[in-house]
Design a protein around this motif. Structure first.
Motif, mmCIF file in Angstrom:
data_model
loop_
_atom_site.group_PDB
_atom_site.id
_atom_site.type_symbol
_atom_site.label_atom_id
_atom_site.label_comp_id
_atom_site.label_asym_id
_atom_site.label_seq_id
_atom_site.Cartn_x
_atom_site.Cartn_y
_atom_site.Cartn_z
ATOM 1 N N ALA A 40 1.514 1.955 -8.905
ATOM 2 C CA ALA A 40 0.532 2.775 -8.188
ATOM 3 C C ALA A 40 1.278 3.585 -7.132
ATOM 4 C CB ALA A 40 -0.524 1.893 -7.540
ATOM 5 N N GLU A 41 0.677 4.709 -6.770
ATOM 6 C CA GLU A 41 1.283 5.601 -5.783
ATOM 7 C C GLU A 41 0.742 5.361 -4.383
ATOM 8 O OE1 GLU A 41 1.676 10.427 -5.018
ATOM 9 O OE2 GLU A 41 0.885 9.688 -6.901
ATOM 10 N N THR A 42 -0.514 4.929 -4.276
ATOM 11 C CA THR A 42 -1.160 4.760 -2.981
ATOM 12 C C THR A 42 -1.830 3.391 -2.887
ATOM 13 O OG1 THR A 42 -3.313 5.601 -3.712
ATOM 14 C CG2 THR A 42 -1.712 7.238 -2.912
ATOM 15 N N GLY A 43 -2.214 3.022 -1.673
ATOM 16 C CA GLY A 43 -2.917 1.770 -1.465
ATOM 17 C C GLY A 43 -4.217 1.679 -2.248
ATOM 18 N N PRO A 44 -5.088 2.689 -2.166
ATOM 19 C CA PRO A 44 -6.337 2.634 -2.937
ATOM 20 C C PRO A 44 -6.100 2.512 -4.445
ATOM 21 C CG PRO A 44 -6.547 4.255 -1.188
ATOM 22 C CD PRO A 44 -5.102 3.808 -1.197
ATOM 23 N N GLN A 45 -5.097 3.207 -4.978
ATOM 24 C CA GLN A 45 -4.774 3.068 -6.400
ATOM 25 C C GLN A 45 -4.332 1.641 -6.709
ATOM 26 O OE1 GLN A 45 -1.787 6.005 -7.340
ATOM 27 N NE2 GLN A 45 -3.215 7.718 -7.174
ATOM 28 N N ALA A 46 -3.571 1.044 -5.800
ATOM 29 C CA ALA A 46 -3.096 -0.321 -5.996
ATOM 30 C C ALA A 46 -4.266 -1.308 -6.006
ATOM 31 C CB ALA A 46 -2.103 -0.689 -4.897
ATOM 32 N N LEU A 47 -5.211 -1.134 -5.098
ATOM 33 C CA LEU A 47 -6.372 -2.034 -5.067
ATOM 34 C C LEU A 47 -7.189 -1.903 -6.338
ATOM 35 C CD1 LEU A 47 -7.450 -1.665 -1.343
ATOM 36 C CD2 LEU A 47 -6.294 -3.616 -2.437
ATOM 37 N N ASN A 48 -7.318 -0.688 -6.842
ATOM 38 C CA ASN A 48 -8.013 -0.476 -8.109
ATOM 39 C C ASN A 48 -7.278 -1.184 -9.246
ATOM 40 O OD1 ASN A 48 -10.102 0.670 -9.716
ATOM 41 N ND2 ASN A 48 -8.652 2.226 -10.418
ATOM 42 N N ALA A 49 -5.949 -1.082 -9.248
ATOM 43 C CA ALA A 49 -5.146 -1.754 -10.281
ATOM 44 C C ALA A 49 -5.307 -3.272 -10.195
ATOM 45 C CB ALA A 49 -3.678 -1.365 -10.138
ATOM 46 N N VAL A 64 5.456 2.104 4.132
ATOM 47 C CA VAL A 64 4.855 3.378 4.531
ATOM 48 C C VAL A 64 4.331 4.073 3.283
ATOM 49 C CG1 VAL A 64 5.253 5.583 5.660
ATOM 50 C CG2 VAL A 64 6.445 3.543 6.480
ATOM 51 N N LEU A 65 2.998 4.234 3.238
ATOM 52 C CA LEU A 65 2.349 4.845 2.079
ATOM 53 C C LEU A 65 1.458 6.004 2.532
ATOM 54 C CD1 LEU A 65 1.190 1.560 0.305
ATOM 55 C CD2 LEU A 65 3.033 3.072 -0.444
ATOM 56 N N PRO A 66 1.246 6.977 1.661
ATOM 57 C CA PRO A 66 0.343 8.072 2.004
ATOM 58 C C PRO A 66 -1.118 7.633 1.865
ATOM 59 C CG PRO A 66 1.114 8.344 -0.232
ATOM 60 C CD PRO A 66 1.833 7.150 0.336
ATOM 61 N N GLY A 67 -2.007 8.439 2.385
ATOM 62 C CA GLY A 67 -3.427 8.199 2.161
ATOM 63 C C GLY A 67 -4.090 7.285 3.175
ATOM 64 N N GLY A 68 -3.415 6.998 4.271
ATOM 65 C CA GLY A 68 -4.055 6.247 5.334
ATOM 66 C C GLY A 68 -3.990 4.730 5.231
ATOM 67 N N MET A 69 -3.465 4.192 4.154
ATOM 68 C CA MET A 69 -3.350 2.738 4.026
ATOM 69 C C MET A 69 -1.877 2.367 3.970
ATOM 70 S SD MET A 69 -4.854 0.088 1.166
ATOM 71 C CE MET A 69 -6.557 0.263 1.641
ATOM 72 N N GLY A 71 1.412 -0.304 3.947
ATOM 73 C CA GLY A 71 1.722 -1.454 3.111
ATOM 74 C C GLY A 71 1.162 -2.769 3.629
ATOM 75 N N ARG A 72 1.205 -2.969 4.945
ATOM 76 C CA ARG A 72 0.712 -4.227 5.514
ATOM 77 C C ARG A 72 -0.799 -4.354 5.333
ATOM 78 N NH1 ARG A 72 3.100 -8.634 8.176
ATOM 79 N NH2 ARG A 72 1.387 -10.104 8.172
ATOM 80 N N VAL A 73 -1.527 -3.272 5.541
ATOM 81 C CA VAL A 73 -2.982 -3.286 5.343
ATOM 82 C C VAL A 73 -3.293 -3.511 3.864
ATOM 83 C CG1 VAL A 73 -5.094 -1.904 5.502
ATOM 84 C CG2 VAL A 73 -3.422 -1.841 7.358
ATOM 85 N N LEU A 74 -2.533 -2.864 2.996
ATOM 86 C CA LEU A 74 -2.698 -3.066 1.557
ATOM 87 C C LEU A 74 -2.503 -4.539 1.200
ATOM 88 C CD1 LEU A 74 -2.945 -2.322 -1.433
ATOM 89 C CD2 LEU A 74 -0.519 -1.634 -1.360
ATOM 90 N N ALA A 75 -1.440 -5.144 1.705
ATOM 91 C CA ALA A 75 -1.157 -6.545 1.395
ATOM 92 C C ALA A 75 -2.289 -7.457 1.869
ATOM 93 C CB ALA A 75 0.166 -6.964 2.030
ATOM 94 N N ASP A 76 -2.764 -7.241 3.085
ATOM 95 C CA ASP A 76 -3.850 -8.062 3.616
ATOM 96 C C ASP A 76 -5.122 -7.891 2.791
ATOM 97 O OD1 ASP A 76 -2.130 -8.951 5.591
ATOM 98 O OD2 ASP A 76 -2.926 -7.615 7.139
ATOM 99 N N THR A 77 -5.421 -6.661 2.415
ATOM 100 C CA THR A 77 -6.616 -6.381 1.604
ATOM 101 C C THR A 77 -6.457 -6.969 0.207
ATOM 102 O OG1 THR A 77 -6.929 -4.329 2.847
ATOM 103 C CG2 THR A 77 -8.151 -4.550 0.801
ATOM 104 N N ALA A 78 -5.277 -6.828 -0.367
ATOM 105 C CA ALA A 78 -5.011 -7.352 -1.712
ATOM 106 C C ALA A 78 -5.147 -8.865 -1.740
ATOM 107 C CB ALA A 78 -3.617 -6.927 -2.169
ATOM 108 N N ARG A 79 -4.708 -9.525 -0.678
ATOM 109 C CA ARG A 79 -4.849 -10.983 -0.616
ATOM 110 C C ARG A 79 -6.314 -11.394 -0.477
ATOM 111 N NH1 ARG A 79 0.519 -12.072 2.752
ATOM 112 N NH2 ARG A 79 1.873 -12.662 1.020
ATOM 113 N N GLY A 80 -7.162 -10.471 -0.075
ATOM 114 C CA GLY A 80 -8.603 -10.730 -0.082
ATOM 115 C C GLY A 80 -9.148 -10.738 -1.501
#
Length: 131
Positions: A40-49, A64-69, A71-80
């Protein structure tokens, strides 16, 4: 380290990297090691995946990712979504630029860019093998 000493695996890895060339290279290296890879290229794409591929074992994400999310926020959200998801961060910034105060949080794994294939293999295996 010689190529025959690189240890891979068959686990599923979600790679999140905004730089297309880096992402493609990383995916190719991990697939060569035997891993199943989703990118995935962005955090939202990763969460969708993650929602579409619930058997992901490791999230390998740039800090550091584009789109406002980031990596740390992505990881915390993904662990949810997947509570036992293992996470490995990568960054081209110096460690001091992404840690506080000068240290990584306990349990946080970071692979600094640039890295060699053997460093990637060893760090991915280390994180996947953590209990």
């Amino acid at each position: 380290m010689s190529l025959n000493r690189i240890i891979g695996g068959t686990e599923s890895i979600l790679v999140v990297e905004d730089d297309r060339l880096v992402r493609e290279h990383l995916v190719a290296r991990l697939e060569e090691m035997g891993y199943r890879v989703t990118a995935a290229e962005t955090g939202p794409q990763a969460l969708n995946a993650l929602k579409q591929t619930p058997d992901i074992d490791l999230l390998l994400t740039d800090m550091v990712l584009p789109g406002g999310m980031k990596g740390r926020v992505l990881a915390d959200t993904a662990r949810g979504v997947l509570r036992d998801l293992k996470v490995l961060f990568t960054s081209g910034y110096s460690e001091n630029a992404i840690v506080h105060p000068g240290r990584l949080d306990p349990g946080v794994e970071l692979l600094g860019k640039p890295y060699r294939r053997d460093q990637l293999a060893a760090k991915v295996r280390k994180v996947l093998d953590k209990v």
